[in-house]
Design a protein around this motif. Sequence first.
Motif, PDB file in Angstrom:
ATOM      1  N   PRO A  61     -10.119  -2.160 -11.747  1.00 57.53           N
ATOM      2  CA  PRO A  61     -11.452  -2.174 -12.354  1.00 57.53           C
ATOM      3  C   PRO A  61     -12.168  -0.872 -12.389  1.00 57.53           C
ATOM      4  O   PRO A  61     -11.662   0.003 -11.432  1.00 57.53           O
ATOM      5  N   LEU A  62     -13.413  -0.375 -12.981  1.00 65.42           N
ATOM      6  CA  LEU A  62     -13.738   0.708 -12.773  1.00 65.42           C
ATOM      7  C   LEU A  62     -14.552   1.097 -11.642  1.00 65.42           C
ATOM      8  O   LEU A  62     -14.561   2.183 -10.863  1.00 65.42           O
ATOM      9  N   ARG A  63     -14.815  -0.046 -10.925  1.00 66.39           N
ATOM     10  CA  ARG A  63     -15.754   0.131  -9.688  1.00 66.39           C
ATOM     11  C   ARG A  63     -14.783   0.153  -8.412  1.00 66.39           C
ATOM     12  O   ARG A  63     -15.320   0.393  -7.270  1.00 66.39           O
ATOM     13  N   ALA A  64     -13.473  -0.306  -8.527  1.00 67.28           N
ATOM     14  CA  ALA A  64     -12.585  -0.282  -7.493  1.00 67.28           C
ATOM     15  C   ALA A  64     -12.029   1.133  -6.938  1.00 67.28           C
ATOM     16  O   ALA A  64     -11.765   2.057  -7.975  1.00 67.28           O
ATOM     17  N   SER A  65     -12.121   1.284  -5.838  1.00 66.93           N
ATOM     18  CA  SER A  65     -11.635   2.567  -5.259  1.00 66.93           C
ATOM     19  C   SER A  65     -10.161   2.667  -5.310  1.00 66.93           C
ATOM     20  O   SER A  65      -9.470   1.720  -5.277  1.00 66.93           O
ATOM     21  N   ASP A  66      -9.842   4.158  -5.195  1.00 64.41           N
ATOM     22  CA  ASP A  66      -8.328   4.245  -5.184  1.00 64.41           C
ATOM     23  C   ASP A  66      -7.794   3.704  -3.846  1.00 64.41           C
ATOM     24  O   ASP A  66      -6.425   3.452  -3.668  1.00 64.41           O
ATOM     25  N   ARG A  67      -8.549   3.516  -2.662  1.00 66.09           N
ATOM     26  CA  ARG A  67      -8.012   3.310  -1.445  1.00 66.09           C
ATOM     27  C   ARG A  67      -7.700   1.707  -1.545  1.00 66.09           C
ATOM     28  O   ARG A  67      -6.965   1.199  -0.879  1.00 66.09           O
ATOM     29  N   ALA A  68      -8.648   1.013  -2.070  1.00 65.65           N
ATOM     30  CA  ALA A  68      -8.640  -0.233  -2.241  1.00 65.65           C
ATOM     31  C   ALA A  68      -7.464  -0.561  -3.070  1.00 65.65           C
ATOM     32  O   ALA A  68      -6.668  -1.648  -2.797  1.00 65.65           O
ATOM     33  N   GLY A  69      -6.982   0.112  -3.942  1.00 64.67           N
ATOM     34  CA  GLY A  69      -5.862  -0.004  -4.680  1.00 64.67           C
ATOM     35  C   GLY A  69      -4.486   0.144  -3.801  1.00 64.67           C
ATOM     36  O   GLY A  69      -3.853  -0.698  -3.820  1.00 64.67           O
ATOM     37  N   GLU A  70      -4.674   1.175  -2.994  1.00 60.21           N
ATOM     38  CA  GLU A  70      -3.372   1.656  -2.368  1.00 60.21           C
ATOM     39  C   GLU A  70      -3.226   0.360  -1.273  1.00 60.21           C
ATOM     40  O   GLU A  70      -2.254  -0.106  -0.839  1.00 60.21           O
ATOM     41  N   GLN A  71      -4.326  -0.178  -0.809  1.00 58.76           N
ATOM     42  CA  GLN A  71      -4.215  -1.160   0.283  1.00 58.76           C
ATOM     43  C   GLN A  71      -3.677  -2.332  -0.283  1.00 58.76           C
ATOM     44  O   GLN A  71      -2.887  -3.204   0.374  1.00 58.76           O
ATOM     45  N   PHE A  72      -4.119  -2.795  -1.655  1.00 59.76           N
ATOM     46  CA  PHE A  72      -3.425  -3.753  -2.294  1.00 59.76           C
ATOM     47  C   PHE A  72      -2.016  -3.723  -2.519  1.00 59.76           C
ATOM     48  O   PHE A  72      -1.325  -4.684  -2.402  1.00 59.76           O
ATOM     49  N   VAL A  73      -1.608  -2.623  -2.832  1.00 60.86           N
ATOM     50  CA  VAL A  73      -0.068  -2.434  -3.068  1.00 60.86           C
ATOM     51  C   VAL A  73       0.526  -2.756  -1.678  1.00 60.86           C
ATOM     52  O   VAL A  73       1.825  -3.351  -1.528  1.00 60.86           O
ATOM     53  N   ARG A  74      -0.020  -2.119  -0.532  1.00 57.45           N
ATOM     54  CA  ARG A  74       0.694  -2.315   0.643  1.00 57.45           C
ATOM     55  C   ARG A  74       0.965  -3.606   1.134  1.00 57.45           C
ATOM     56  O   ARG A  74       1.809  -4.179   1.702  1.00 57.45           O
ATOM     57  N   GLN A  75      -0.191  -4.434   0.933  1.00 58.01           N
ATOM     58  CA  GLN A  75      -0.257  -5.723   1.143  1.00 58.01           C
ATOM     59  C   GLN A  75       0.731  -6.535   0.552  1.00 58.01           C
ATOM     60  O   GLN A  75       1.194  -7.496   1.137  1.00 58.01           O
ATOM     61  N   HIS A  76       1.144  -6.158  -0.492  1.00 54.49           N
ATOM     62  CA  HIS A  76       2.337  -6.929  -1.398  1.00 54.49           C
ATOM     63  C   HIS A  76       3.612  -5.956  -1.505  1.00 54.49           C
ATOM     64  O   HIS A  76       4.290  -6.106  -2.428  1.00 54.49           O
ATOM     65  N   GLY A  77       3.772  -5.095  -0.534  1.00 50.86           N
ATOM     66  CA  GLY A  77       4.765  -4.256  -0.302  1.00 50.86           C
ATOM     67  C   GLY A  77       6.281  -4.873  -0.386  1.00 50.86           C
ATOM     68  O   GLY A  77       7.167  -4.341  -1.273  1.00 50.86           O
ATOM     69  N   ASP A  78       6.544  -6.197   0.190  1.00 45.64           N
ATOM     70  CA  ASP A  78       7.700  -6.666   0.431  1.00 45.64           C
ATOM     71  C   ASP A  78       7.832  -7.411  -1.107  1.00 45.64           C
ATOM     72  O   ASP A  78       9.181  -7.069  -1.397  1.00 45.64           O
ATOM     73  N   TRP A  79       6.897  -7.739  -1.660  1.00 45.82           N
ATOM     74  CA  TRP A  79       6.989  -8.266  -3.061  1.00 45.82           C
ATOM     75  C   TRP A  79       7.419  -7.467  -4.032  1.00 45.82           C
ATOM     76  O   TRP A  79       8.223  -7.684  -4.939  1.00 45.82           O
ATOM     77  N   LEU A  80       6.726  -6.151  -3.805  1.00 39.11           N
ATOM     78  CA  LEU A  80       6.812  -5.189  -4.625  1.00 39.11           C
ATOM     79  C   LEU A  80       8.401  -4.644  -4.387  1.00 39.11           C
ATOM     80  O   LEU A  80       8.971  -4.170  -5.731  1.00 39.11           O
ATOM     81  N   ALA A  81       8.908  -4.322  -3.337  1.00 39.60           N
ATOM     82  CA  ALA A  81      10.284  -3.740  -3.351  1.00 39.60           C
ATOM     83  C   ALA A  81      11.302  -4.591  -4.084  1.00 39.60           C
ATOM     84  O   ALA A  81      12.263  -4.375  -4.629  1.00 39.60           O
ATOM     85  N   LYS A  82      10.966  -6.224  -3.746  1.00 44.98           N
ATOM     86  CA  LYS A  82      12.130  -6.710  -4.158  1.00 44.98           C
ATOM     87  C   LYS A  82      11.987  -7.150  -5.689  1.00 44.98           C
ATOM     88  O   LYS A  82      13.133  -7.139  -6.331  1.00 44.98           O
ATOM     89  N   GLN A  83      10.811  -7.097  -6.306  1.00 44.88           N
ATOM     90  CA  GLN A  83      10.646  -6.791  -7.774  1.00 44.88           C
ATOM     91  C   GLN A  83      11.354  -5.708  -8.619  1.00 44.88           C
ATOM     92  O   GLN A  83      11.849  -5.809  -9.458  1.00 44.88           O
ATOM     93  N   LEU A  84      11.129  -4.519  -7.770  1.00 47.71           N
ATOM     94  CA  LEU A  84      11.784  -3.281  -8.305  1.00 47.71           C
ATOM     95  C   LEU A  84      13.205  -3.165  -8.231  1.00 47.71           C
ATOM     96  O   LEU A  84      13.859  -2.584  -9.047  1.00 47.71           O
ATOM     97  N   ALA A  85      13.622  -3.968  -7.213  1.00 45.98           N
ATOM     98  CA  ALA A  85      15.161  -4.041  -7.098  1.00 45.98           C
ATOM     99  C   ALA A  85      15.768  -4.677  -8.180  1.00 45.98           C
ATOM    100  O   ALA A  85      16.935  -4.626  -8.600  1.00 45.98           O
ATOM    101  N   GLN A  86      15.067  -5.683  -8.572  1.00 46.54           N
ATOM    102  CA  GLN A  86      15.576  -6.619  -9.676  1.00 46.54           C
ATOM    103  C   GLN A  86      15.752  -5.602 -11.091  1.00 46.54           C
ATOM    104  O   GLN A  86      16.172  -6.136 -12.124  1.00 46.54           O
ATOM    105  N   THR A  87      14.812  -4.757 -11.378  1.00 46.15           N
ATOM    106  CA  THR A  87      14.682  -4.136 -12.522  1.00 46.15           C
ATOM    107  C   THR A  87      15.582  -2.841 -12.573  1.00 46.15           C
ATOM    108  O   THR A  87      15.797  -2.264 -13.597  1.00 46.15           O
ATOM    109  N   ARG A  88      16.372  -2.391 -11.387  1.00 45.06           N
ATOM    110  CA  ARG A  88      17.199  -1.430 -11.494  1.00 45.06           C
ATOM    111  C   ARG A  88      18.597  -1.754 -12.547  1.00 45.06           C
ATOM    112  O   ARG A  88      19.216  -2.892 -12.084  1.00 45.06           O
TER     113      ARG A  88
END
Length: 288
Positions: A61-88
């Motif tokens: 959203p417009l009011r969310a900071s870049d830092r909050a977004g990066e923290q959100f990605v790191r929080q779901h890092g394992d899930w993200l890596a697993k999903q990306l592996a399935q798309t290769r």
Amino acid sequence: MTSLLRLLTGKPRPAPRTVERETVTIALADGRQIEVLRVRDPRARRLKLSVDERGARLTLPLRASDRAGEQFVRQHGDWLAKQLAQTRSPHTALQPHAEGEIPLRGTMRPLRWTVGRYLRIAEDEDGAIAIVAPEAVAPATLRRALRDFYEAQARADVGRWLPKYLQGLPRAPARIRLRVMSSQWGSLSPDGALSLDLALVLAPPAAFEYVLVHELCHLIHADHSRAFWREVEARSPHWRDQREFFRAEGRPLKAALNALCGKTSSDPLWGRSGVSRDRTGRLSALSR
């Protein structure tokens, strides 16, 4: 300035902000570096992380900071890596006169190259893919020709299956379009136009035919009610098996078509795989 004051003073409403996109690299907690498309959308009401065959996407959203977004990605890092592996995809773009195989109707088909003046791709009687091409054919031209070949094969399949289903429908589809979709497998527009994902021609024919039946049944019931699924069951008794196939193998199919023919996008039908956080901070999973 309030809307009422703006109306009384005659000042125009400020133009809405546009969607901003940029690709950033985010380091996960274990040190892995992942490229993420960061999208700041004025319509967004929550943080959302999603993955499809094009990669990872973080919507802010417009009011969310870049830092909050990066923290959100790191929080779901394992899930993200697993999903990306399935798309290769193990597939790569077709290279001129290079031996190999390409997928078609659930099987891998060997390539059979011949040098010729004009580019042509066709299926041989033994199931091999015969390609006649000039020695100096451009890879981009080859990818377009492969996409045209896949579309011709998909239209031939639909042409074989469609007549046996038309009799029980209130009307025929207004037209049938084959498109490269991001997450959809098919859709039916209000005017009766039926769209099918081109990646379906890479799947086993039974799976492709199920999607066609699914969309045709929306000519009878526009929703996914029990009545709708009864119509699907009557025409495709093993539809549950096909649906499970797409849940397990759908993403690799789309990734294969993307690797072979290039990237495009569309809106999701089954849903992009993802997680999100709303304004209250609660997490929710997005359907795949």
